[in-house]
Every structure is written in structure tokens, then in C-alpha cells.
Write an enzyme that holds these catalytic residues in place. Structure first.
Site, PDB file in Angstrom:
ATOM      1  N   TYR A 192      -2.356   1.069 -13.516  1.00  7.39           N
ATOM      2  CA  TYR A 192      -1.421   2.139 -13.155  1.00  7.39           C
ATOM      3  C   TYR A 192      -0.065   1.690 -12.654  1.00  7.39           C
ATOM      4  O   TYR A 192       0.733   2.505 -12.228  1.00  7.39           O
ATOM      5  CB  TYR A 192      -2.056   3.060 -12.119  1.00  7.39           C
ATOM      6  CG  TYR A 192      -2.602   2.363 -10.887  1.00  7.39           C
ATOM      7  CD1 TYR A 192      -1.776   1.621 -10.055  1.00  7.39           C
ATOM      8  CD2 TYR A 192      -3.962   2.453 -10.567  1.00  7.39           C
ATOM      9  CE1 TYR A 192      -2.272   0.980  -8.935  1.00  7.39           C
ATOM     10  CE2 TYR A 192      -4.474   1.814  -9.441  1.00  7.39           C
ATOM     11  CZ  TYR A 192      -3.619   1.075  -8.637  1.00  7.39           C
ATOM     12  OH  TYR A 192      -4.106   0.442  -7.528  1.00  7.39           O
ATOM     13  N   ASP A 195     -10.865   5.218  -6.004  1.00  9.82           N
ATOM     14  CA  ASP A 195     -11.398   4.571  -4.806  1.00  9.82           C
ATOM     15  C   ASP A 195     -12.096   3.264  -5.183  1.00  9.82           C
ATOM     16  O   ASP A 195     -13.316   3.184  -5.303  1.00  9.82           O
ATOM     17  CB  ASP A 195     -12.372   5.518  -4.101  1.00  9.82           C
ATOM     18  CG  ASP A 195     -12.436   5.218  -2.615  1.00  9.82           C
ATOM     19  OD1 ASP A 195     -11.646   4.377  -2.146  1.00  9.82           O
ATOM     20  OD2 ASP A 195     -13.278   5.819  -1.938  1.00  9.82           O
ATOM     21  N   GLU A 234      -1.287  11.074 -10.239  1.00  5.83           N
ATOM     22  CA  GLU A 234      -2.447  10.341 -10.784  1.00  5.83           C
ATOM     23  C   GLU A 234      -3.601  10.384  -9.803  1.00  5.83           C
ATOM     24  O   GLU A 234      -3.385  10.534  -8.607  1.00  5.83           O
ATOM     25  CB  GLU A 234      -2.084   8.850 -10.953  1.00  5.83           C
ATOM     26  CG  GLU A 234      -0.920   8.583 -11.823  1.00  5.83           C
ATOM     27  CD  GLU A 234      -0.413   7.151 -11.662  1.00  5.83           C
ATOM     28  OE1 GLU A 234      -1.030   6.355 -10.936  1.00  5.83           O
ATOM     29  OE2 GLU A 234       0.616   6.856 -12.279  1.00  5.83           O
ATOM     30  N   CYS A 264     -15.633  -6.369  33.125  1.00  6.96           N
ATOM     31  CA  CYS A 264     -15.388  -7.303  34.230  1.00  6.96           C
ATOM     32  C   CYS A 264     -15.614  -6.658  35.600  1.00  6.96           C
ATOM     33  O   CYS A 264     -15.464  -7.314  36.626  1.00  6.96           O
ATOM     34  CB  CYS A 264     -13.975  -7.873  34.141  1.00  6.96           C
ATOM     35  SG  CYS A 264     -12.700  -6.670  34.519  1.00  6.96           S
ATOM     36  N   SER A 322       0.865  -1.177   0.000  1.00 13.57           N
ATOM     37  CA  SER A 322       0.000   0.000   0.000  1.00 13.57           C
ATOM     38  C   SER A 322       0.903   1.228   0.000  1.00 13.57           C
ATOM     39  O   SER A 322       2.104   1.111  -0.195  1.00 13.57           O
ATOM     40  CB  SER A 322      -0.928  -0.029   1.207  1.00 13.57           C
ATOM     41  OG  SER A 322      -0.162  -0.088   2.378  1.00 13.57           O
ATOM     42  N   LYS A 357      -6.165   9.003  -7.288  1.00 15.46           N
ATOM     43  CA  LYS A 357      -6.212   7.843  -6.402  1.00 15.46           C
ATOM     44  C   LYS A 357      -7.640   7.301  -6.500  1.00 15.46           C
ATOM     45  O   LYS A 357      -8.569   7.835  -5.894  1.00 15.46           O
ATOM     46  CB  LYS A 357      -5.861   8.228  -4.972  1.00 15.46           C
ATOM     47  CG  LYS A 357      -5.760   7.023  -4.071  1.00 15.46           C
ATOM     48  CD  LYS A 357      -5.120   7.410  -2.761  1.00 15.46           C
ATOM     49  CE  LYS A 357      -4.872   6.238  -1.849  1.00 15.46           C
ATOM     50  NZ  LYS A 357      -5.919   5.270  -1.736  1.00 15.46           N
ATOM     51  N   CYS A 412      -7.941  -1.358  32.229  1.00 14.99           N
ATOM     52  CA  CYS A 412      -8.440  -2.453  33.042  1.00 14.99           C
ATOM     53  C   CYS A 412      -7.245  -3.372  33.227  1.00 14.99           C
ATOM     54  O   CYS A 412      -6.631  -3.804  32.260  1.00 14.99           O
ATOM     55  CB  CYS A 412      -9.563  -3.194  32.311  1.00 14.99           C
ATOM     56  SG  CYS A 412      -9.960  -4.758  33.125  1.00 14.99           S
ATOM     57  N   CYS A 432     -14.347  -1.337  35.281  1.00 14.90           N
ATOM     58  CA  CYS A 432     -14.363  -1.862  33.915  1.00 14.90           C
ATOM     59  C   CYS A 432     -15.800  -2.219  33.529  1.00 14.90           C
ATOM     60  O   CYS A 432     -16.471  -2.956  34.263  1.00 14.90           O
ATOM     61  CB  CYS A 432     -13.471  -3.085  33.805  1.00 14.90           C
ATOM     62  SG  CYS A 432     -13.602  -3.904  32.215  1.00 14.90           S
TER      63      CYS A 432
HETATM   64  S1  IVH Z   1       0.158   2.756  -6.886  1.00 11.57           S
HETATM   65  C1  IVH Z   1       3.565   0.253  -5.302  1.00 11.57           C
HETATM   66  N1  IVH Z   1      -1.612   4.283  -8.100  1.00 11.57           N
HETATM   67  O1  IVH Z   1      -4.298   3.078  -3.368  1.00 11.57           O
HETATM   68  C2  IVH Z   1       2.446   0.956  -6.000  1.00 11.57           C
HETATM   69  N2  IVH Z   1      -2.335   3.028  -6.214  1.00 11.57           N
HETATM   70  O2  IVH Z   1      -3.198   3.497  -0.675  1.00 11.57           O
HETATM   71  C3  IVH Z   1       1.186   0.895  -5.241  1.00 11.57           C
HETATM   72  N3  IVH Z   1      -4.704   3.291  -5.679  1.00 11.57           N
HETATM   73  O3  IVH Z   1      -3.371  -0.238  -2.752  1.00 11.57           O
HETATM   74  C4  IVH Z   1      -0.027   1.411  -5.817  1.00 11.57           C
HETATM   75  N4  IVH Z   1      -5.195   4.677  -7.316  1.00 11.57           N
HETATM   76  O4  IVH Z   1      -5.343   0.173  -4.358  1.00 11.57           O
HETATM   77  C5  IVH Z   1      -1.389   3.426  -7.093  1.00 11.57           C
HETATM   78  N5  IVH Z   1      -3.072   5.643  -9.296  1.00 11.57           N
HETATM   79  C6  IVH Z   1      -2.848   4.788  -8.299  1.00 11.57           C
HETATM   80  C7  IVH Z   1      -3.876   4.392  -7.408  1.00 11.57           C
HETATM   81  C8  IVH Z   1      -3.564   3.511  -6.367  1.00 11.57           C
HETATM   82  C9  IVH Z   1      -5.670   3.996  -6.282  1.00 11.57           C
HETATM   83  C10 IVH Z   1      -4.886   2.464  -4.473  1.00 11.57           C
HETATM   84  C11 IVH Z   1      -4.279   1.077  -4.541  1.00 11.57           C
HETATM   85  C12 IVH Z   1      -3.335   1.009  -3.381  1.00 11.57           C
HETATM   86  C13 IVH Z   1      -3.839   2.103  -2.503  1.00 11.57           C
HETATM   87  C14 IVH Z   1      -2.725   2.632  -1.631  1.00 11.57           C
END
Ligand code: IVH
Length: 664
Positions: A216, A111, A107, A401, A78, A109, A416, A398
Site C-alpha cells: 500500500y 491488522d 484503504e 518502598c 506510523s 487498515k 512516591c 508506597c
Molecule cells: S500507510 C507513511 N496504509 O498501520 C505511510 N498503513 O498505524 C504509513 N497499516 O505502520 C503507512 N494498513 O503497519 C498504511 N493501508 C494502510 C495500512 C497501514 C495497515 C499499518 C502500518 C502502519 C500502521 C500505522
């Protein structure tokens, strides 16, 4: 006939590409349907011509019994997160300190959910979900229904691509409309809907969900003769893949920020959901130079859009108890829509926060959701009070418990202290079974709670004795033969985990995934780790004094020693199965660095030695195997001579390193 079949496949693939990737259809839908029907009929008449990648095979139909678990060839990582320009600049500063000024690709991100796809001989062969990053699930049958994904590509070597499967906003709205009509529960957001669709055993259902995907990432892009990430995106397009059009090459981090601001404004108008912008160092050689931490690449970062906020009523406050005994107050809220999801609960952190924010039961409050994190109460709205609000008093005992809670000097949290508190026991067992630890599928917190209530699961050891309760478990509601067998298989499989997974699962204070990995690699076996002294532990880079002491104390406890002995008896693996570090003349040695080194900083040299399996300590003693000295080395070098410890000059050290680099 054979020729017509091949011709139809080619034509339909082309039309498919024009429609779904280029968004420029060249023929009317009816004509497409007619050609598809013709192909269907021909294939039915010529079963010898069957092809799993034929356009006729993309409408779904295959139904699986279960998903096969497939290990990733390279882990699916990630990304680290940043939330503002300062943090982004900080990222760039670190990068550029290492590799000099550089270009970035920014790029969207997306979702959705990360996916790995593989082609061989120009044919699509497999799609695997991210899973825990190491092992994913084979969802080939569902990914095949994504119409923008080419089934054949003009590259015949083996290639793995990574990208994001997502549900376009339009498909999402349509899906929820249908579900509402059918009286079914609605999906909270595009991501959940996409994930739910990919996790269908019946590919017809997935096909009906109208998913899409952007590609990507090309792992090891240099092996394909490419020099930069941007080139890989261009190559993806040439091969017929769908690449997100908002992917830009930036000359510096300021240009990246301008793109982020632009995307933030445009976000709502896009056809797909995004939750930020991903920033990647463009040059592959520089990426390689930067490398990875345990979890994330150092050459990429995710900028997350600011959290959304909403106002709602705080109906009540209740306290939950974690595995360490830490008590966390939580707010029950009147449900409110926030960043696409329904929110009914929020975190309140600790008593101090409740008091300092003057949060009272019955208050109107502002809640915020940052990324995937559980929503939190930002502040109360005293202006909305009508006198019915009640100030909150933290419980003295607690809630689980009933033992008295304690709050130590300088500690923000109540604890606790009862090690047998059912909440703590349940949380510890669930932690042991969790994904990052022993990864026992089917033993989530809900199951653990039920099993604990019934008296089948009172400790980690009990996990490996659950089979003694077979009859009772099978008689329990919502527990069939199949899920019992699956659970047993998952428990059995967990015995083969590498040592670091077990260490993570034990829940030693201060020892998370990262420290567990470091410890496993350094000591290789549980026995060796159990015998380590505080001094030895402390000498390891990234293990501080407090952690070293916590680890030592943990293994001194009789109860823990007995547990480990029991797990051993049950054949739980106690060895590190991670790839061995580079073997060298330094492996396994205790080394001291002294004097000023010319090529490396002290900590760089230390890191290097550690990757070769050495332990670097600060002072020379009889236990020291080697002293590496730079210029102006003083007392440590003479001490080495005194004790007869071997020494090595920096030049000699560098020579050894160079030799190793050539070998690898
Ligand atoms: S690059 C080593 N590019 O975001 C390269 N990830 O928070 C790793 N994601 O698990 C990923 N858009 O599911 C990359 N343009 C993009 C992305 C992207 C969405 C997601 C992907 C990754 C997560 C990380």
C-alpha cells in the site's frame, strides 16, 4: 534443459499469481504440484541453474542463526489516529487549509505488521520489518514464503514497497486449532500470529503459517514518474502485487466517511482482520507540501474503529509505581475475551477515578479496549452487587518502598518521592534501555528487575558496568553465553547512539522523544545543552517555560552531572548525529522578527528560520545577531539600530530563502 527450467519457472510463477493474487486458479492443484516436482528434479540435476527466487525455493527451508539488523533507507513511520467523524474532519480541515480541497484515498487498515520489500533488476532481494522505524530486521527468508508475493517483476530499476504482512482469518483459525490439539498456547489474534510467524528463524515454520500481504505504499512515488498515491496502487497491480481491493478514491472527506461506515459494517465478513481505515491525501505534490511531523506524515491519518467492551469481575486493585514516582492503580480482572485478546488487567488511572466511578473490589465492571492501548475500566455495575463488594482506599505508603505517598494540591496522582525507591530505579533503567531511547535489546523491564534484585543494576551507570558481573550473570537461570554476549553487544552498540536517544533515555521531566530531537538538533552536543540558560531554552519553538525550567534544573543537579561525566568516560556518544540542518546565513544566529511580514505568518517564518538552525527570540538585546523587519516595524527596529544589531528587510530575507531553495 535450461529452457525447460526457465519455462517451468515462468509457468509456475504465472499459476502462483493467478491463484494467490487474482484468486482465480486456472489449473488444478495436482497439476501445479506435478510441474513443481519436475522443476525440483531438474534443478537438482543442474545445480548451476540454482536461483534463490525460483518457485522451488518458496516452501521454506532456510534456517537463520539470528536476524540481521538493517537500517531503513527512509524511516518507516506510523500514523496519527482519529476516532470519530469530527476528528477526521479536523484532519481534513488542516490538510485543506494547507493545500486546498483535495482527493483522498481510503484503504483498509490491515491488522498485521508493516513490511518493507526491495526489488533490484526485477528480482525480489530483501524484506525488512519495521523495527523501531529506523532499523528493522531482515526477514527475507520468511517473506519469500508468502505465495502472493512475486519473486520477479517487470520493472528493473531499484524499488522499495511497503505494505502489511498479515495472517488471513482462515489461516489463523486453522493454526490455533492445530495448536490446541498439540496442547500449545494459542495466539490471541491474527496480528500476534502474523508477527510470531515472521519472527521465526526457520522459514519452514513461517511457510506453514500461510501468511499473506497487501502492498500500500511507494516511498518517493514521484521518482517513478507517478503523480498520485492511487496511481501507485494501480502500478503495483500491474507489476503483479496484491493490493487490497477495498481501496477507494474519494473526492472529499464525506465520501471517506461513507467508506468508513461501510467497512465498519463489513468488517466481520472480510477474510482478514482490520482495525480501521487509513486515509491518505492522493496527490503526491500535496503530500510533499504537507510533509511530516517527527513521527507521522501530515498527509495521512488512521481512523480506528470504536473500542470493544466487555463485562467481567474486578477481583482486586493494586498500585504500580512509575519512574517519576507516579502511582497508578490497576485492576486485576477475571479473564475475559475482548477485541480478540484475553484481558486480565485494566487501568484505573487514579484515586479520583475510582471514587467518582464508585468502583469497588468485587464489582462487576465494564472494560474497554481502544486500539493497542491497555484496557481500561469504564464503569462499575452497581446493579450486580450482592453486598460483598468492598470500597477501595488508596494506600498511604508506597507499596514498593513503604515511604509515605504524597498527593499535591490539584494533582490527580499520588507520588512516591523516594528517588531510591526500587520501583522507580527499575523503571528508569528500563526506560533508558527502551526502544525509543537507547534501544538496548535484551534489557527489558523483566531483566532489569532481576538484575536489580541481584544488586548488579542500581543506576543507569551500572548498565555500562554489567560486564563486571559476567560470571554471576552467566550463572543466573535462563541466561546463556549467547544471550550474555548479545546483551553486551547491545550495550556497546548503544554508546554510538545519537544525542537525542540519550536525552530521551535520561528521563528528564517533560522531555520525550520529540523535545529530545529538537534539543539535540539545536545544541548538537551535551555540553552545549548543559550550559543553556532557561531563556535560551525557552526561545526554542515547541519548548515551553515549564519544559525549559525542567531541563535547566535537571542539568543543575550534581547527581546528573556526575552521571553524564561517567557515561562520557564510558565513551557514550554525546553528539547529535542527525543530519545537519540546511546551512545558511541564518544558521546559529539569534534572530528577532518584527513588523508585519507579507508572505509568511510570524510562526511560519520562525519555523523556517529554525529549520535553518537559527534561534528566534522575542526581544532585541546585545545577544541578538539579526533583526528581520516587515512593514510598520517600530521600537524593535530602533532598538537594533541603537545597539548596532544587523537588520534585514523582509524582501532581502525572502531572497535568501529563495536562493537556498534553489541550492537544495
Ligand atoms: S500507510 C507513511 N496504509 O498501520 C505511510 N498503513 O498505524 C504509513 N497499516 O505502520 C503507512 N494498513 O503497519 C498504511 N493501508 C494502510 C495500512 C497501514 C495497515 C499499518 C502500518 C502502519 C500502521 C500505522
Amino acid at each position: 534443459m535450461v529452457e525447460r527450467i526457465l519455462e517451468l519457472r515462468k509457468l509456475l510463477n504465472q499459476y502462483n499469481y493467478e491463484y494467490h493474487v487474482l484468486d482465480k486458479p486456472t489449473i488444478p492443484d495436482t497439476e501445479y504440484d506435478q510441474l513443481l516436482r519436475e522443476l525440483n528434479e531438474l534443478e537438482a540435476a543442474h545445480p548451476e541453474m540454482a536461483d534463490p527466487n525460483s518457485p522451488t525455493q518458496r516452501i521454506g527451508g532456510q534456517v537463520l542463526e539470528e536476524f540481521a539488523k538493517i537500517p531503513h533507507k527512509r524511516p518507516m513511520l506510523s500514523l496519527g489516529n482519529v476516532f470519530n467523524f469530527e476528528e477526521l474532519k479536523d484532519f481534513a480541515r488542516k490538510v485543506e487549509k494547507e493545500v486546498g480541497p483535495c482527493e483522498y484515498v481510503a484503504e483498509c487498515k490491515i491488522d498485521g505488521l508493516a513490511m518493507s520489500i526491495v526489488y533490484q533488476h526485477g528480482q525480489f532481494v530483501q524484506a525488512i520489518t519495521r523495527g523501531d522505524g529506523e532499523v528493522g530486521e531482515d526477514v527475507t527468508h520468511n517473506v519469500k514464503t508468502i505465495r502472493s508475493l512475486p519473486m520477479t517483476i517487470p520493472y528493473t530499476g531499484e524499488i522499495e514497497l511497503r505494505g502489511e504482512v498479515y495472517m488471513p482469518k482462515k489461516s489463523f483459525a486453522e493454526l490455533n486449532r492445530q495448536r490446541e490439539q498439540a496442547g500449545e498456547e494459542l495466539f490471541a489474534n491474527c496480528r500476534n500470529a502474523a508477527a510470531g510467524s515472521i519472527r521465526q528463524l526457520d522459514s519452514k515454520v513461517a511457510a506453514s503459517r500461510k501468511l499473506d500481504a497487501f502492498w500500500y505504499h511507494l516511498p518517493d512515488g514521484e521518482e517513478y514518474g507517478l503523480k498520485t498515491h492511487y496511481d501507485s496502487l494501480l502500478w503495483f497491480k500491474e507489476l503483479g502485487f496484491k493490493v487490497n481491493e477495498y481501496s477507494v478514491l474519494c473526492q472529499n472527506i464525506e465520501e471517506v466517511w461513507a467508506f468508513i461506515e461501510q467497512m465498519h459494517q463489513q468488517r466481520d465478513r472480510l477474510l482478514f482482520d482490520i482495525d480501521g481505515v487509513v486515509v491518505k491525501v492522493n496527490d503526491y505534490a500535496k503530500q510533499r507540501q504537507l510533509g511530516f511531523t517527527v513521527k507521522v506524515p501530515k498527509w495521512a491519518i488512521a481512523y480506528k474503529f470504536p473500542a470493544e467492551e466487555a463485562k467481567t469481575k474486578l477481583e482486586d486493585i493494586f498500585v504500580t509505581v512509575g519512574r517519576t514516582g507516579k502511582c497508578t492503580p490497576n485492576a486485576r480482572l477475571t479473564q475475559v475475551f475482548l477485541a480478540g485478546t484475553k484481558v486480565g488487567f485494566a487501568q484505573l488511572h487514579n484515586e479520583e477515578q475510582i471514587l467518582s466511578k464508585d468502583i469497588r473490589i468485587g464489582d462487576m465492571v465494564i472494560v474497554r479496549k481502544a486500539g493497542d492501548i491497555i484496557p481500561e475500566v469504564v464503569r462499575s455495575c452497581p446493579e450486580d452487587r450482592d453486598g460483598t463488594q468492598i470500597p477501595y482506599h488508596f494506600p498511604k505508603n508506597c507499596p514498593v518502598c513503604n515511604q509515605p505517598l504524597i498527593r499535591l494540591e490539584g494533582e490527580a496522582h499520588h507520588f512516591c518521592q523516594n528517588p531510591d525507591c526500587p520501583a522507580r530505579v527499575v523503571e528508569s533503567i528500563a526506560h533508558f534501555a527502551s526502544r525509543d531511547a537507547m534501544n538496548i535489546d535484551g534489557l527489558g523491564i523483566k531483566k532489569v528487575e532481576v538484575f536489580h534484585e541481584r544488586g548488579w543494576l542500581n543506576s543507569i551507570e551500572d548498565i555500562y558496568c554489567l560486564d563486571q558481573h559476567r560470571e554471576e550473570i552467566l550463572a543466573a537461570p535462563k541466561f546463556g553465553e549467547k544471550s550474555y554476549e548479545n546483551l553486551m553487544a547491545a550495550i556497546e552498540a548503544s554508546k554510538k547512539n545519537s544525542l537525542e536517544k540519550l536525552l530521551t533515555g535520561l528521563g528528564i521531566r517533560q522531555v520525550g522523544e520529540k523535545a529530545a530531537k529538537i534539543l539535540a538538533q539545536r545544541f548538537q552536543t551535551m555540553d552545549a545543552l548543559m550550559q543553556a540558560t532557561v531563556e535560551e531554552l525557552q526561545a526554542i519553538k515547541d519548548i515551553g517555560t515549564i519544559t525549559a525550567e525542567a531541563i535547566h534544573a535537571f542539568f543543575q543537579e550534581k547527581k546528573q552531572q556526575e552521571m553524564i561525566a561517567f557515561l562520557k568516560e564510558k565513551k557514550v556518544n554525546m553528539r547529535c548525529l542527525l543530519e545537519q540542518k540546511i546551512e545558511s546565513v541564518f544558521s546559529g544566529k539569534t534572530i528577532v522578527l518584527t513588523g508585519s511580514l507579507q508572505l509568511y505568518t510570524r510562526s511560519e517564518a520562525q519555523e523556517l528560520l529554525e529549520t535553518m538552525g537559527a534561534t528566534v527570540t522575542g526581544s532585541v538585546s546585545r545577544k541578538t545577531d539579526l533583526v528581520i523587519y516587515g512593514e510598520n516595524a517600530g521600537s524593535k527596529l530602533s532598538k537594533a539600530a541603537e545597539l548596532g544589531v544587523a537588520t534585514m528587510s523582509e524582501e532581502h530575507f525572502l531572497e535568501e530563502v529563495r536562493k537556498l531553495e534553489q541550492d537544495h
